[in-house]
Write a protein that holds these residues in place. Structure first.
Motif, short mmCIF file in Angstrom:
data_model
loop_
_atom_site.label_atom_id
_atom_site.label_comp_id
_atom_site.label_asym_id
_atom_site.label_seq_id
_atom_site.Cartn_x
_atom_site.Cartn_y
_atom_site.Cartn_z
N LYS A 207 67.60 -15.72 -52.37
CA LYS A 207 67.95 -14.77 -51.30
C LYS A 207 66.99 -14.90 -50.10
O LYS A 207 66.39 -13.91 -49.65
CB LYS A 207 67.94 -13.33 -51.82
CG LYS A 207 68.77 -13.08 -53.08
CD LYS A 207 70.24 -12.90 -52.75
CE LYS A 207 71.07 -12.58 -53.97
NZ LYS A 207 70.93 -11.22 -54.47
N PRO A 208 66.83 -16.11 -49.57
CA PRO A 208 65.89 -16.28 -48.45
C PRO A 208 66.43 -15.65 -47.17
O PRO A 208 67.65 -15.50 -47.00
CB PRO A 208 65.81 -17.81 -48.31
CG PRO A 208 67.15 -18.28 -48.75
CD PRO A 208 67.56 -17.35 -49.86
N ARG A 209 65.52 -15.32 -46.27
CA ARG A 209 65.92 -14.80 -44.95
C ARG A 209 66.01 -15.93 -43.93
O ARG A 209 66.62 -15.77 -42.88
CB ARG A 209 64.92 -13.75 -44.48
CG ARG A 209 64.79 -12.58 -45.44
CD ARG A 209 63.89 -11.49 -44.89
NE ARG A 209 64.52 -10.79 -43.77
CZ ARG A 209 63.91 -9.87 -43.03
NH1 ARG A 209 62.64 -9.59 -43.26
NH2 ARG A 209 64.53 -9.27 -42.05
N ILE A 210 65.37 -17.06 -44.26
CA ILE A 210 65.33 -18.21 -43.35
C ILE A 210 65.60 -19.46 -44.19
O ILE A 210 65.10 -19.57 -45.31
CB ILE A 210 63.93 -18.32 -42.69
CG1 ILE A 210 63.62 -17.09 -41.84
CG2 ILE A 210 63.81 -19.59 -41.85
CD1 ILE A 210 62.14 -16.92 -41.51
N MET A 211 66.38 -20.40 -43.63
CA MET A 211 66.60 -21.68 -44.31
C MET A 211 66.11 -22.82 -43.43
O MET A 211 66.41 -22.88 -42.23
CB MET A 211 68.10 -21.89 -44.60
CG MET A 211 68.59 -21.17 -45.86
SD MET A 211 67.97 -21.86 -47.42
CE MET A 211 68.82 -23.43 -47.50
N LEU A 212 65.36 -23.73 -44.04
CA LEU A 212 64.89 -24.94 -43.37
C LEU A 212 65.63 -26.13 -43.99
O LEU A 212 65.70 -26.26 -45.21
CB LEU A 212 63.38 -25.13 -43.58
CG LEU A 212 62.48 -23.95 -43.22
CD1 LEU A 212 61.03 -24.27 -43.60
CD2 LEU A 212 62.58 -23.59 -41.75
N PHE A 213 66.20 -26.98 -43.14
CA PHE A 213 66.89 -28.18 -43.61
C PHE A 213 66.19 -29.40 -43.02
O PHE A 213 66.06 -29.51 -41.80
CB PHE A 213 68.35 -28.17 -43.14
CG PHE A 213 69.19 -27.09 -43.76
CD1 PHE A 213 69.86 -27.30 -44.96
CD2 PHE A 213 69.32 -25.85 -43.14
CE1 PHE A 213 70.65 -26.31 -45.53
CE2 PHE A 213 70.10 -24.85 -43.71
CZ PHE A 213 70.76 -25.08 -44.90
N ASP A 214 65.75 -30.29 -43.91
CA ASP A 214 65.06 -31.50 -43.46
C ASP A 214 65.96 -32.71 -43.69
O ASP A 214 66.01 -33.27 -44.78
CB ASP A 214 63.74 -31.65 -44.22
CG ASP A 214 62.88 -32.79 -43.66
OD1 ASP A 214 63.29 -33.39 -42.64
OD2 ASP A 214 61.82 -33.08 -44.23
#
Length: 262
Positions: free
Chosen positions: A174-181
């Motif tokens: 349940k993250p508030r931010i998603m990082l995609f690399d």
């Protein structure tokens, strides 16, 4: 450039808050004597979708890996959800529990089923009961359209399916931010669209997203802002329409002519 979803994305529904999610101020990083990131200033607002573009070696992946302390910065500050990233392990754990990350290579545990991969962190990190964690995992596997794969192992899935599992696994926290690399760069062309479609749906639901990618169709369709990096610096940033049609910096113009072929 791969084809993206044929359906239109209703950008008017994708609201951006005036609440700051990430504040990076004069951030610098070195590898030994190599100055890999130089005076990075970036404000990311809640619900914003940012695409980070640039040539290989420009510092894109290093910058987003600094946001959840997979890489350590040596100068300046990074504040995520009001918590400053320092060497304080408690703060690092807090931030990592709020920030999901999806890598170029899926990083799934090959000896665990898809369901077990998705429930491992919620059970051990968030102390969620197994039954509840499994219900949440099935919800997100349905969201990425592969619930029928829950009891298989990663090696039995295609690359596109594995990357969607990796996204579902991040969402289970349940993250508030998603990082995609560069989430699609290891995939065959026919698998790229299914992963991008999943990311489009996340964007439509208001997820704050930073995505390092060469998928310029995704940037045009989904991003609020496109950031162009070169030699460890943010050279240019603008909304997609302006970025693609009226790039200001010569380095940006050269990059776009190479990647878009005009």
């Amino acid at each position: 450039m791969s084809e993206l979803a044929t359906r239109e994305v209703d950008r008017s529904q994708m609201k951006v808050s005036d609440e700051v999610a990430i504040q990076i101020t004069k951030m610098n990083k070195w590898y030994g004597t190599f100055h890999v990131l130089r005076d990075i200033d970036l404000t990311v607002y809640r619900g914003e979708r940012i695409v980070i573009a640039g040539p290989s070696g420009s510092g894109k992946s290093t910058m987003i890996r600094c946001i959840n302390r997979l890489e350590e910065h040596q100068a300046g500050s990074i504040v995520v959800d009001g918590i400053e990233l320092s060497s304080d392990l408690k703060n690092i754990d807090k931030i990592r529990s709020e920030v999901g990350m999806c890598f170029q290579h899926f990083n799934l545990f090959p000896h665990l089923t898809i369901l077990e991969n998705c429930t491992l962190a919620p059970i051990w990190v968030r102390k969620i009961p197994k039954k509840q964690a499994e219900e949440t995992a099935m919800h997100f596997l349905e969201k990425v359209k592969i619930p029928e794969q829950a009891h298989k192992y990663p090696g039995q899935l295609s690359g596109g399916q594995q990357q969607r599992v990796a996204i579902a696994r991040s969402l289970c926290m349940k993250p508030r931010i998603m990082l995609f690399d560069e989430p699609t760069s290891a995939l065959d062309p026919e698998m790229i669209k299914e992963v991008l479609d999943t990311m489009v749906e996340l964007a439509e639901e208001g997820m704050t997203m930073l995505c390092v990618t060469h998928e310029m169709g995704f940037a045009r369709q989904v991003a609020n802002r496109v950031i162009f990096m070169d030699a460890g610096q943010i050279v240019e940033q603008n909304e997609p329409e302006e970025f693609f049609n009226n790039p200001r910096h010569e380095r940006t113009k050269l990059f776009l002519s190479q990647i878009l072929g005009h």
